[in-house]
Design a protein around this motif. Structure first.
Motif, PDB file in Angstrom:
ATOM      1  N   VAL A  85      -4.490   7.978 -10.257  1.00  0.00           N
ATOM      2  CA  VAL A  85      -5.243   7.842  -8.752  1.00  0.00           C
ATOM      3  C   VAL A  85      -5.396   6.400  -8.388  1.00  0.00           C
ATOM      4  O   VAL A  85      -4.832   6.066  -6.986  1.00  0.00           O
ATOM      5  CB  VAL A  85      -6.437   8.554  -8.598  1.00  0.00           C
ATOM      6  CG1 VAL A  85      -7.236   8.309  -7.150  1.00  0.00           C
ATOM      7  CG2 VAL A  85      -6.269  10.016  -8.868  1.00  0.00           C
ATOM      8  N   LEU A  86      -5.819   5.561  -9.204  1.00  0.00           N
ATOM      9  CA  LEU A  86      -5.972   4.085  -8.932  1.00  0.00           C
ATOM     10  C   LEU A  86      -4.944   3.501  -8.645  1.00  0.00           C
ATOM     11  O   LEU A  86      -4.794   2.583  -7.915  1.00  0.00           O
ATOM     12  CB  LEU A  86      -7.001   3.567 -10.014  1.00  0.00           C
ATOM     13  CG  LEU A  86      -8.405   3.979 -10.027  1.00  0.00           C
ATOM     14  CD1 LEU A  86      -9.131   3.320 -11.131  1.00  0.00           C
ATOM     15  CD2 LEU A  86      -9.009   3.922  -8.756  1.00  0.00           C
ATOM     16  N   ASN A  87      -3.790   3.793  -9.584  1.00  0.00           N
ATOM     17  CA  ASN A  87      -2.340   3.079  -9.148  1.00  0.00           C
ATOM     18  C   ASN A  87      -1.706   3.341  -7.760  1.00  0.00           C
ATOM     19  O   ASN A  87      -1.258   2.467  -7.129  1.00  0.00           O
ATOM     20  CB  ASN A  87      -1.516   3.484 -10.299  1.00  0.00           C
ATOM     21  CG  ASN A  87      -1.924   2.779 -11.608  1.00  0.00           C
ATOM     22  OD1 ASN A  87      -2.567   1.658 -11.684  1.00  0.00           O
ATOM     23  ND2 ASN A  87      -1.440   3.465 -12.647  1.00  0.00           N
ATOM     24  N   LEU A  88      -2.031   4.593  -7.389  1.00  0.00           N
ATOM     25  CA  LEU A  88      -1.478   4.985  -6.069  1.00  0.00           C
ATOM     26  C   LEU A  88      -2.162   4.449  -4.840  1.00  0.00           C
ATOM     27  O   LEU A  88      -1.500   3.941  -3.836  1.00  0.00           O
ATOM     28  CB  LEU A  88      -1.539   6.375  -5.861  1.00  0.00           C
ATOM     29  CG  LEU A  88      -0.487   7.298  -6.691  1.00  0.00           C
ATOM     30  CD1 LEU A  88      -0.549   8.832  -6.408  1.00  0.00           C
ATOM     31  CD2 LEU A  88       0.891   6.927  -6.262  1.00  0.00           C
ATOM     32  N   LEU A  89      -3.501   3.920  -5.240  1.00  0.00           N
ATOM     33  CA  LEU A  89      -4.381   3.223  -4.256  1.00  0.00           C
ATOM     34  C   LEU A  89      -4.434   1.868  -4.268  1.00  0.00           C
ATOM     35  O   LEU A  89      -4.829   1.237  -3.263  1.00  0.00           O
ATOM     36  CB  LEU A  89      -5.803   3.824  -4.196  1.00  0.00           C
ATOM     37  CG  LEU A  89      -6.076   5.336  -3.946  1.00  0.00           C
ATOM     38  CD1 LEU A  89      -7.425   5.607  -4.058  1.00  0.00           C
ATOM     39  CD2 LEU A  89      -5.922   5.806  -2.478  1.00  0.00           C
ATOM     40  N   ARG A  90      -3.822   1.333  -5.087  1.00  0.00           N
ATOM     41  CA  ARG A  90      -3.633  -0.262  -5.397  1.00  0.00           C
ATOM     42  C   ARG A  90      -2.802  -0.827  -4.281  1.00  0.00           C
ATOM     43  O   ARG A  90      -1.550  -0.282  -4.145  1.00  0.00           O
ATOM     44  CB  ARG A  90      -3.341  -0.543  -6.680  1.00  0.00           C
ATOM     45  CG  ARG A  90      -3.395  -1.961  -6.975  1.00  0.00           C
ATOM     46  CD  ARG A  90      -3.008  -2.161  -8.398  1.00  0.00           C
ATOM     47  NE  ARG A  90      -4.164  -1.860  -9.263  1.00  0.00           N
ATOM     48  CZ  ARG A  90      -4.094  -0.901 -10.178  1.00  0.00           C
ATOM     49  NH1 ARG A  90      -3.023  -0.326 -10.317  1.00  0.00           N
ATOM     50  NH2 ARG A  90      -5.001  -0.530 -11.151  1.00  0.00           N
ATOM     51  N   PRO A  91      -3.143  -1.800  -3.512  1.00  0.00           N
ATOM     52  CA  PRO A  91      -2.077  -2.422  -2.549  1.00  0.00           C
ATOM     53  C   PRO A  91      -1.043  -3.089  -3.431  1.00  0.00           C
ATOM     54  O   PRO A  91      -1.031  -3.414  -4.522  1.00  0.00           O
ATOM     55  CB  PRO A  91      -3.066  -3.522  -2.055  1.00  0.00           C
ATOM     56  CG  PRO A  91      -4.385  -3.076  -2.267  1.00  0.00           C
ATOM     57  CD  PRO A  91      -4.208  -2.536  -3.464  1.00  0.00           C
ATOM     58  N   PRO A  92       0.266  -2.900  -2.799  1.00  0.00           N
ATOM     59  CA  PRO A  92       1.407  -3.590  -3.314  1.00  0.00           C
ATOM     60  C   PRO A  92       1.413  -5.224  -3.638  1.00  0.00           C
ATOM     61  O   PRO A  92       0.701  -5.588  -2.931  1.00  0.00           O
ATOM     62  CB  PRO A  92       2.711  -3.060  -2.414  1.00  0.00           C
ATOM     63  CG  PRO A  92       1.989  -2.947  -1.246  1.00  0.00           C
ATOM     64  CD  PRO A  92       0.625  -2.305  -1.633  1.00  0.00           C
ATOM     65  N   SER A  93       2.185  -5.721  -4.559  1.00  0.00           N
ATOM     66  CA  SER A  93       2.053  -6.965  -4.778  1.00  0.00           C
ATOM     67  C   SER A  93       2.580  -7.685  -3.701  1.00  0.00           C
ATOM     68  O   SER A  93       1.975  -8.753  -3.286  1.00  0.00           O
ATOM     69  CB  SER A  93       3.023  -7.350  -6.102  1.00  0.00           C
ATOM     70  OG  SER A  93       4.114  -6.827  -5.814  1.00  0.00           O
ATOM     71  N   THR A  94       3.472  -7.173  -2.734  1.00  0.00           N
ATOM     72  CA  THR A  94       3.986  -7.784  -1.673  1.00  0.00           C
ATOM     73  C   THR A  94       3.863  -6.953  -0.471  1.00  0.00           C
ATOM     74  O   THR A  94       4.502  -5.960  -0.213  1.00  0.00           O
ATOM     75  CB  THR A  94       5.511  -8.348  -1.967  1.00  0.00           C
ATOM     76  OG1 THR A  94       6.248  -7.055  -2.078  1.00  0.00           O
ATOM     77  CG2 THR A  94       5.712  -9.216  -2.791  1.00  0.00           C
ATOM     78  N   PRO A  95       2.641  -7.257   0.307  1.00  0.00           N
ATOM     79  CA  PRO A  95       2.372  -6.258   1.234  1.00  0.00           C
ATOM     80  C   PRO A  95       3.251  -6.110   2.464  1.00  0.00           C
ATOM     81  O   PRO A  95       3.929  -7.660   2.668  1.00  0.00           O
ATOM     82  CB  PRO A  95       1.062  -6.692   1.716  1.00  0.00           C
ATOM     83  CG  PRO A  95       0.897  -8.092   1.548  1.00  0.00           C
ATOM     84  CD  PRO A  95       1.622  -8.292   0.161  1.00  0.00           C
TER      85      PRO A  95
END
Length: 390
Positions: A85-95
């Motif tokens: 769940v946390l990996n899916l909610l984490r912002p991408p490295s390059t927004p």
């Protein structure tokens, strides 16, 4: 005999079943009527085991209570599920550079902080309650995305450069005055904002509760006000016409100038005026007016364009309109509108305005510290601060 009549209660209000309660009360009545009963005799007469009779009596002796609270077994903790769940909610490295690029596609799953609990449940095949527990356990909260202007790369670069120049000015130690105008519908219930209703099925609710009726050409009032970093607000100027140069000139004399003079030595020895980039605010006549009356105004070439995040008065409008919609229904005349507007403004309070205007210098610093967009910085011709238009 011990009085146990106060223990009689509605079974729906207690976790104990009625039959269990009756047996417990019977055990206590027999125990208090003739204490020579053994626990086995009490159990046989009341239809419970002797160990149960012993527990009921000892609980009564210790806590004067016969009710047993059911234990709640905590849900199982699986660190792998939490990590999913946390990996899916984490912002991408390059927004992404633009909000239009933030797309929720359940067929092409990528990390995205905007996933709802329903989205995550569908992706991972979990229940919504499990997703909710995982988010709560890891300190995840839901926040409302704030509205922001859609600026081009060139406008964003110009705004950042102007903010950098604005920081170098010497009047930051004084009181800042901002003015603006807004348009308010005479029917306050037609103003923007969600309206919710509750039902098991939509068909069970009358149509009047499910719709938000809007007038095609509603009557509106224009409101002009100025606010100061000390928390004070000028007298409002209210009319049913649109803002133009002639009207703004009238407001300068009747409302802005008295408010500006009132702050000479009032909350700060220095004060400065920060208007928005409306054409009437920087016309030749208006600039001469500022100069003749010694009004320190932010120069046009240092005023960041399309930057409502640097103008707390925009949030002030939202606060007043919210109170207006909550406590009043409609205004039948201009005088009635002014009375209700002043009442709603009083509900906002001076402290709220001070909080909105607080740390304005820090907000400009954070805005100016942003990197200039790549598309703008890679241009062959840099955008000059003084020569650029609003």
């Amino acid at each position: 005999t011990t009085n146990t009549s106060f223990l009689i209660f509605d079974p729906l209000d207690s976790p104990a079943k009625p039959t269990q309660l009756d047996r417990r009360l019977k055990v206590l009545d027999l125990y208090n009527s003739k204490q020579t009963y053994s626990y086995k005799d009490l159990g046989d007469n009341c239809g419970v085991h002797r160990s149960t009779a012993w527990k009921i009596i000892n609980r009564w002796k210790d806590k004067k209570d016969t009710f047993r609270k059911k234990g709640v077994r905590p849900p199982k903790f699986n660190p792998q599920e939490d990590a999913q769940v946390l990996n899916l909610l984490r912002p991408p490295s390059t927004p992404p550079q633009d909000t239009d690029e933030i797309i929720i596609d359940l067929n092409n799953v990528q990390s995205n902080p905007r996933y709802s609990e329903r989205d995550l449940a569908g992706i991972l095949n979990f229940s919504k309650s499990k997703i909710h527990r995982i988010r709560a356990r890891n300190g995840h909260k839901s926040f409302k995305a704030q509205r922001a202007p859609r600026r081009s790369f060139a406008v964003t670069a110009r705004a950042i450069q102007r903010a950098q120049g604005l920081l170098e000015e010497s009047y930051w130690g004084g009181a800042c005055i901002q003015d603006d105008e807004t348009y308010v519908k005479a029917n306050f219930q037609e103003m923007n904002g969600p309206i919710n209703y509750s039902a098991v099925k939509k068909e069970d609710v009358p149509e009047i509760y499910k719709t938000k009726q809007q007038t095609k050409f509603p009557k509106k009032y224009m409101v002009w006000e100025a606010i100061c970093s000390c928390g004070e607000v000028s007298d409002p100027y209210i009319c049913s016409t649109n803002m133009n140069s002639q009207l703004y000139t009238k407001i300068l004399d009747s409302h802005l100038l008295p408010f500006y003079k009132h702050h000479i030595g009032c909350c700060s020895p220095n004060r400065w005026f920060w208007p928005d980039l409306a054409s009437c605010h920087y016309s030749n006549f208006t600039m001469e007016y500022y100069q003749k009356r010694n009004i320190v105004v932010v120069p046009k070439h240092l005023n960041p364009p399309s930057s409502p995040e640097l103008r707390p008065i925009e949030r002030y409008w939202s606060c007043v309109k919210s109170k207006l919609k909550k406590h009043f229904k409609t205004a039948v005349s201009e005088e009635d509108f002014k009375t209700k507007w002043l009442a709603a403004r009083a509900m906002v309070g001076k402290e709220k305005i001070q909080n909105l205007m607080r740390n304005l210098h820090e907000k400009v610093e954070n805005f100016a510290a942003q990197p200039i967009p790549i598309a703008a910085s890679s241009s062959s011709q840099p955008i000059p601060i003084a020569a650029s238009s609003a």
